[in-house]
Design an enzyme around this catalytic site. Structure first.
Site, PDB file in Angstrom:
ATOM      1  CG  ASN A   8      -0.862  67.101  61.019  1.00  0.00           C
ATOM      2  OD1 ASN A   8      -1.839  67.612  61.551  1.00  0.00           O
ATOM      3  ND2 ASN A   8      -0.173  67.713  60.078  1.00  0.00           N
ATOM      4  CB  ILE A   9      -0.075  66.043  66.469  1.00  0.00           C
ATOM      5  CG1 ILE A   9       0.992  66.986  65.902  1.00  0.00           C
ATOM      6  CG2 ILE A   9       0.473  64.629  66.599  1.00  0.00           C
ATOM      7  CD1 ILE A   9       2.185  67.182  66.821  1.00  0.00           C
ATOM      8  CB  CYS A  29       2.340  57.888  61.227  1.00  0.00           C
ATOM      9  SG  CYS A  29       3.034  57.817  62.891  1.00  0.00           S
ATOM     10  CB  SER A  30       5.753  61.299  60.301  1.00  0.00           C
ATOM     11  OG  SER A  30       4.861  61.756  59.300  1.00  0.00           O
ATOM     12  N   GLY A  33       6.180  57.356  64.026  1.00  0.00           N
ATOM     13  CA  GLY A  33       5.826  56.054  64.568  1.00  0.00           C
ATOM     14  C   GLY A  33       5.489  56.048  66.042  1.00  0.00           C
ATOM     15  CD1 TRP A  34       5.512  60.235  67.892  1.00  0.00           C
ATOM     16  CD2 TRP A  34       7.624  59.743  68.407  1.00  0.00           C
ATOM     17  NE1 TRP A  34       6.271  61.323  67.589  1.00  0.00           N
ATOM     18  CE2 TRP A  34       7.575  61.065  67.902  1.00  0.00           C
ATOM     19  CE3 TRP A  34       8.851  59.229  68.811  1.00  0.00           C
ATOM     20  CZ2 TRP A  34       8.712  61.866  67.781  1.00  0.00           C
ATOM     21  CZ3 TRP A  34       9.977  60.032  68.685  1.00  0.00           C
ATOM     22  CH2 TRP A  34       9.901  61.322  68.179  1.00  0.00           C
TER      23      TRP A  34
END
Length: 736
Positions: free
Chosen positions: A374-375, A438-439, A441-442
């Protein structure tokens, strides 16, 4: 009425920008921020000082002399604070640079008197180390300490988003306060209309300075782009296409973070689409990113967010119907399971499911986890890479390779390339559609879809096509640039350089296929810089809706500048070979190359590499790192808006049997010529006259005389049976 309101807002923003200078030069507020104050601490003081009058502070070194300017000042840029007596602390070599600090509405700029900069620090001036745009400032802190002699020492520590740390030593507390207030007012105003991009556009348009006939905001036309892909649109009817363009989101009522035009399955009604949007997180229903047209049986790439089924397994019949429509496509692959790539690690996907998320467990769906973290992991890896760069010191062994490996940055790059390879192979080899998410979508979704489109479609490997790809997959589909890059607002836990990570993925593709791209890595570095600078409006927003309403009428698009003839020539690849065949990336980390132009640009090593490149010691065009192989299929890229397809572009390369025998004969001849007569000392000489590493006896001896017996069987045959501890339930294919 809306346009009038927006115009009034822009006028008010311009007036506010003009008033900031007066506020900064007004009498200083009584209460200042405490030691190590956060970035936005000066806003309250700045607002409270507005009623104190417009007089200059008495005997302040921060008063701006009339006509203060410098050589490379931009249109709309104005100096608001001047700290006449200031020192910059340099760590290596340890010294203090005397100069003055200028604070404009665009940047911090430290200037040294002419001829006083030490020779070993000239690289800093060449790298623009002393110029820090407001958008690149990550944090600024005031530090106070007392020396052994009882003298108060003031420090302003400026940390940037490109791994620079500037330690400024102003003379007075008043200087510190003015700098802090200026950075707060121009760097994190809380209102995007107060950023420099709007003042810059106002001046450029008012004076017509370098305005291009090309409006970069119009570089991407969704109708023309979807028509080029063979999808049914208002411009060009395509009865055989299973997909169509819908206006259901024209007013951004269905999904506020999606574009106005969406490509959807022809069989889905408007009510079905609304039901699917309600079942997907943040209403980001499956939408098409790319289609291969009739040549690939309309195989396509789709993007969306996760489902919201949760642990209870809530279902949505319309969502399952839409996934089935995507799978069937034009019915040419009706029997093949739909490849669904959940880009998250499988543990994260299950954790999201426990929190109300989910993934597709539908029949005829083959679910694969991409393993992209993740980010927060991306941000930590990026900062670890920056720390590894700053830790490098010439003359010391250091731990560069260890630090790069420990950062996991290139592990994440490999996960993105691995998911991209799965998409490319599925579409080209099986002519079957793929859906990725993903979660939300961006973030990871934008990385995977845009990188796949770059491999599949040669149009996106041109200069204009590459910028069009970013505008489509990143800007229009709602990547949160403002939030992820902290533009106009303080850095939060949502800050993550996802877009920078994708740029390095593109760099890896370029190094593997340097002749397949019309552009060079120079534009990647420019994008990495301008995405944070607040100079243009392209990256200031989180969605197409926000951008079209609040930014486009009042700011310049970066694409307008990059596509000017004089600017486009600086990042055009002279070795570009305009072929329409797809490229298949290698995911092996042995083929990865560190993006030195980015990571070393504010390090002495980076300037030495640049000098070596200029002097010709480094090849301007790197050789391909991966052997080029014929692609399974060729995908045409007709001009945007043409709506036609060139049938001659879809010829699959093949090798005749006679050609194959000729290649084999040539290889045998080459191998036989590589073994020559021995020279003195027992070494053999190759075809080029270079001594061989092996004795001639080893090269000419028969393989039968040196044949080794087969190894003994150490383990029993039943040792490779299925793991008895494996999860007995339904298995999902997991990507390492």
């Amino acid at each position: 009425a809306a346009n009038a309101a927006l115009g009034a807002a822009a006028g008010a923003a311009g007036a506010a920008l003009s008033a900031v200078g007066g506020l900064l030069r007004s009498s200083a507020p009584a209460a200042s921020a405490a030691t190590s104050a956060p970035l936005g601490s000066g806003l309250a003081s700045l607002a409270s000082s507005s009623a104190a009058g417009a007089g200059l502070p008495p005997a302040s070194s921060s008063a701006v002399p009339p006509g203060t300017t410098f050589e490379d000042i931009l249109a709309g840029e104005k100096v608001h604070v001047v700290v006449k007596s200031c020192f910059l602390l340099v760590a290596n070599p340890l010294c203090e640079l005397r100069g003055r600090l200028l604070v404009t509405n665009y940047r911090l700029k430290f200037q040294t008197p002419k001829g006083t900069l030490r020779e070993e620090l000239h690289w800093m001036r060449e790298a623009s180390y002393f110029d820090v745009p407001m958008g690149i400032i990550e944090d600024i802190k005031e530090e106070k300490s007392t020396t052994v002699t009882g003298v108060l020492e003031l420090k302003l520590k400026v940390m940037t988003k490109d791994f620079r740390t500037l330690v400024l030593l102003p003379a007075t507390e008043e200087d510190c306060r003015y700098v802090l207030d200026a950075v707060a007012a121009f760097g994190v105003p809380g209102n995007p209309t107060l950023l420099f991009a709007f003042k810059h556009a106002e001046e450029v348009w008012g004076k017509r300075m370098g305005q291009s006939d090309l409006d970069g905001w119009n570089i991407y036309d969704p109708l023309q782009e979807y028509t080029r892909m063979g999808i049914e649109t208002e411009l060009f009817p395509t009865p055989g296409s299973p997909w169509r363009v819908s206006n259901i989101n024209a007013e951004y009522g269905l999904c506020s973070t999606y574009p106005a035009k969406l490509a959807v399955p022809r069989r889905m009604s408007e009510s079905d689409l609304r039901a699917v949007a309600g079942f997907r997180k943040r209403q980001r229903l499956p939408a098409m990113s790319w289609c291969g047209g009739p040549e690939l049986s309309f195989a396509s790439l789709w993007r969306c967010s996760q489902t919201t089924e949760g642990l209870m397994g809530q279902k949505c019949n319309e969502d399952q119907l839409m996934v089935e429509c995507i799978r069937r496509g034009s019915t040419s692959q009706a029997d093949r399971d739909l490849l669904v790539i959940d880009l998250r690690p499988w543990k994260s996907a299950w954790a999201n499911k426990a929190g109300g998320g989910g993934f597709e467990g539908y029949p005829k769906c083959r679910l694969v986890f991409g393993g992209i973290d993740n980010i927060h992991c991306v941000r930590d890896a990026w900062r670890a890479m920056g720390a590894a760069v700053n830790a490098v010191s010439e003359g010391e062994v250091g731990s560069w390779l260890k630090d790069v490996a420990n950062s996991s940055w290139y592990d994440y790059i490999g996960a993105i390339l691995g998911s991209t390879l799965k998409v490319v192979k599925e579409i080209l080899e099986h002519r079957s559609s793929v859906m990725v998410h993903c979660s939300d979508g961006w973030d990871r979704t934008a990385q995977a879809t845009s990188l796949s489109m770059l491999c599949l479609d040669s149009h996106y490997r041109t200069q204009a096509g590459f910028l069009r790809l970013i505008q489509k997959e990143w800007c229009s589909f709602g990547h949160r640039f403002r939030t992820r890059l902290a533009l106009g607002e303080p850095c939060s836990h949502e800050f993550s350089p996802v877009f920078i990570q994708w740029l390095e993925c593109v760099y890896q593709l370029y190094r593997q296929f340097p002749n397949a791209f019309e552009f060079t890595p120079a534009v990647l570095l420019r994008l990495a810089q301008e995405a944070l600078s607040n100079r243009y409006g392209t990256f200031l927003c989180d969605s197409e809706k926000e951008r079209s309403q609040k930014v486009m009428p009042f700011a310049i698009s970066l694409w307008s500048v990059l596509l000017r003839p004089e600017d486009a020539a600086t990042w055009r690849n002279p070795c570009y070979s305009p072929e329409r065949t797809p490229v298949t990336p290698s995911v092996c980390q042995a083929n990865y190359v560190i993006w030195e132009e980015y990571w070393w640009r504010f390090h002495p090593r980076g300037q030495r590499l640049k000098t070596a490149h200029i002097n010709g010691f480094q090849s301007s065009q790197p050789p391909p790192l991966v052997p080029t192989a014929p692609a399974p299929a060729a995908v045409a890229s007709p001009a945007a808006g043409s709506g036609t397809v060139d049938e001659a572009a879809f010829i699959v390369p093949s090798v005749s049997p006679s050609a194959g025998r000729a290649v084999a004969a040539e290889r045998e001849a080459l191998q036989s010529s590589s073994v020559a007569a021995p020279v003195a000392g027992g070494a053999a000489v190759g075809a080029a006259g270079v001594p061989s590493l092996f004795p001639s006896e080893e090269l000419t001896s028969s393989t039968t005389t040196n044949a080794r017996p087969p190894p003994k069987q150490v383990f029993a045959d039943d040792d490779d049976e299925e793991d008895v501890f494996a999860f007995p339930g339904k298995r999902f294919q997991k990507d390492s």
